[in-house]
Motif scaffolding. Structure first.
Motif, PDB file in Angstrom:
ATOM      1  N   PRO A 247       0.974  -1.181  -0.037  1.00  0.00           N
ATOM      2  CA  PRO A 247      -0.080  -0.086  -0.014  1.00  0.00           C
ATOM      3  C   PRO A 247       0.844   1.388  -0.199  1.00  0.00           C
ATOM      4  CG  PRO A 247      -0.028  -0.825   2.103  1.00  0.00           C
ATOM      5  CD  PRO A 247       1.097  -1.931   1.214  1.00  0.00           C
ATOM      6  N   PHE A 248       0.520   2.343  -0.880  1.00  0.00           N
ATOM      7  CA  PHE A 248       1.454   3.346  -0.887  1.00  0.00           C
ATOM      8  C   PHE A 248       0.627   4.645  -1.115  1.00  0.00           C
ATOM      9  CE2 PHE A 248       1.272   2.217  -5.171  1.00  0.00           C
ATOM     10  CZ  PHE A 248       1.324   3.275  -6.063  1.00  0.00           C
ATOM     11  N   VAL A 249       1.068   5.669  -0.952  1.00  0.00           N
ATOM     12  CA  VAL A 249       0.473   6.880  -0.878  1.00  0.00           C
ATOM     13  C   VAL A 249       1.301   7.862  -2.081  1.00  0.00           C
ATOM     14  CG1 VAL A 249      -0.622   7.050   1.355  1.00  0.00           C
ATOM     15  CG2 VAL A 249       1.635   8.005   0.906  1.00  0.00           C
ATOM     16  N   LEU A 250       0.544   8.619  -2.878  1.00  0.00           N
ATOM     17  CA  LEU A 250       1.095   9.517  -3.361  1.00  0.00           C
ATOM     18  C   LEU A 250       1.395  10.969  -2.955  1.00  0.00           C
ATOM     19  CD1 LEU A 250      -0.904   9.270  -6.769  1.00  0.00           C
ATOM     20  CD2 LEU A 250       1.226   8.243  -6.327  1.00  0.00           C
ATOM     21  N   VAL A 251       2.714  11.157  -3.223  1.00  0.00           N
ATOM     22  CA  VAL A 251       3.112  12.544  -2.171  1.00  0.00           C
ATOM     23  C   VAL A 251       3.355  13.636  -3.299  1.00  0.00           C
ATOM     24  CG1 VAL A 251       4.986  13.673  -0.855  1.00  0.00           C
ATOM     25  CG2 VAL A 251       4.633  11.068  -0.611  1.00  0.00           C
ATOM     26  N   TYR A 252       2.585  14.830  -3.018  1.00  0.00           N
ATOM     27  CA  TYR A 252       2.745  16.144  -3.707  1.00  0.00           C
ATOM     28  C   TYR A 252       3.400  17.169  -2.929  1.00  0.00           C
ATOM     29  CZ  TYR A 252      -0.750  14.147  -6.884  1.00  0.00           C
ATOM     30  OH  TYR A 252      -1.067  13.079  -7.872  1.00  0.00           O
ATOM     31  N   GLY A 253       3.815  18.240  -3.618  1.00  0.00           N
ATOM     32  CA  GLY A 253       4.525  19.312  -2.620  1.00  0.00           C
ATOM     33  C   GLY A 253       5.827  19.752  -3.381  1.00  0.00           C
ATOM     34  N   ASP A 254       6.369  18.816  -4.213  1.00  0.00           N
ATOM     35  CA  ASP A 254       7.815  19.354  -4.719  1.00  0.00           C
ATOM     36  C   ASP A 254       7.577  20.399  -5.602  1.00  0.00           C
ATOM     37  OD1 ASP A 254      10.041  19.215  -6.550  1.00  0.00           O
ATOM     38  OD2 ASP A 254      10.555  17.465  -5.546  1.00  0.00           O
ATOM     39  N   PRO A 255       8.412  21.426  -5.549  1.00  0.00           N
ATOM     40  CA  PRO A 255       8.334  22.566  -6.374  1.00  0.00           C
ATOM     41  C   PRO A 255       8.401  22.539  -7.791  1.00  0.00           C
ATOM     42  CG  PRO A 255       9.654  23.058  -4.304  1.00  0.00           C
ATOM     43  CD  PRO A 255       9.363  21.678  -4.399  1.00  0.00           C
ATOM     44  N   SER A 256       9.350  21.026  -8.149  1.00  0.00           N
ATOM     45  CA  SER A 256       9.355  21.066  -9.602  1.00  0.00           C
ATOM     46  C   SER A 256       8.197  20.364 -10.260  1.00  0.00           C
ATOM     47  CB  SER A 256      10.480  20.137  -9.783  1.00  0.00           C
ATOM     48  OG  SER A 256      10.260  18.869  -9.332  1.00  0.00           O
TER      49      SER A 256
END
Length: 306
Positions: A247-256
């Protein structure tokens, strides 16, 4: 000491059975156990199943200290990358959830006689758990035990144990979707301006070290030059396929704008989410981290690999 349910929880899994690695040699290129990460904590290891201690290796060059339990039914559980701190002795009975040993703190550059020597095949504090039908096949090349069929996927046993009423009434895990296939698969090196990867059938694995590149090149594999965007897409699709069992999550927030998958304790980039319809369908949970959190996590991973 953590309970079995806490120590072996799926969120602690960091490297799965049959994962590819250029330097694996007992079964060439394949990981023969499962790695349990502890977020860099040096802690005691609870036995997954009860058994009699049949081997205690105090200084394996590659795996540090190793304790092997005979758990019955012709199966042996090998607990690897342990320290020398208060190891059991041959003939001891260790019950389910009881202490097998303590994880080695490393680093791998310590002398072999040091209490925390973890072995040369170590990339950070973790347990390497191997299940097989021979008591020595986790740390030596035993005739008849050089293919994956000689080993058992520890994830299956963990699921059974943690799904049982005795294990805090944990819910059963999602059934395994990955099947180990041992027939020959086409392997080639993919290269572009973003670097080199190894294609194993439909999987594309990024090289983790210069040594892995050297080993792959020594096999005389075909080298295929691709467009960098094609290379990124292949890696992204492969990352998701390899995570199917976790099970995994998607991580957002990288400025690129880069999106990452976070499973076990590892962050992996998904280079081009627009090419992956499954992401558009909202099939995965998402979180947003700060740019600093992402930078620190990636730096820690890189330091652990070096």
């Amino acid at each position: 000491m953590l309970s079995r349910a806490e120590f072996y929880a799926v969120r602690m899994w960091t490297l799965l059975f049959a994962a590819w690695g250029a330097l694996y040699s007992i079964v060439e290129f394949r990981h023969i156990g499962i790695d349990i990460g502890t977020n860099r904590r040096v802690i005691d290891v609870p036995a997954l199943l009860g058994g009699t201690v049949v081997r205690v290796i105090r200084a394996s060059e590659t795996l540090g200290s190793v304790v092997v339990l005979d758990v019955g039914h012709g199966l042996f559980h090998s607990y690897c990358h342990l320290s020398k701190d208060r190891l059991p002795v041959r003939g001891d009975w260790i019950g389910p959830g009881e202490r097998v040993g303590r994880l080695a703190g490393g680093p791998s550059t310590l002398p072999m006689g040091h209490v925390d020597y973890p072995g040369s095949a170590w990339g950070g504090i973790h347990l390497h758990l191997v299940i097989s039908t021979h008591p020595e096949s986790a740390y030596s090349k035993v005739a008849g035990h050089r293919t994956l069929r000689a080993f058992r996927d520890p994830a299956d046993t963990i699921r059974e144990v943690l799904s049982a009423p005795a294990a805090n009434k944990s819910r059963p895990f999602v059934p395994q979707t990955f099947e180990v296939v041992e027939e020959e698969v086409e392997m080639k090196i993919i290269t572009s301006s973003i670097g080199q990867s190894l294609a194993i059938g439909s999987l594309v694995v990024q090289f983790g070290s210069p040594e892995e590149v050297e080993v792959a090149l020594s096999k005389g594999l075909e080298i295929q030059e691709v467009h960098p965007e094609t290379h990124k897409r292949m890696i992204a699709e492969s990352n998701l396929r390899r995570h199917d069992r976790l099970p995994f999550v998607l991580v957002y927030g990288d400025p690129s704008g880069t999106v990452y998958t976070f499973a076990g304790d590892e962050l992996n980039p998904v280079y081009d989410p627009s090419t992956l319809p499954v992401l558009k369908q909202g099939a995965y949970d998402t979180v947003t981290w700060s740019a600093e959190e992402i930078r620190l996590r990636l730096a820690q991973q890189e330091a652990a690999r070096s």
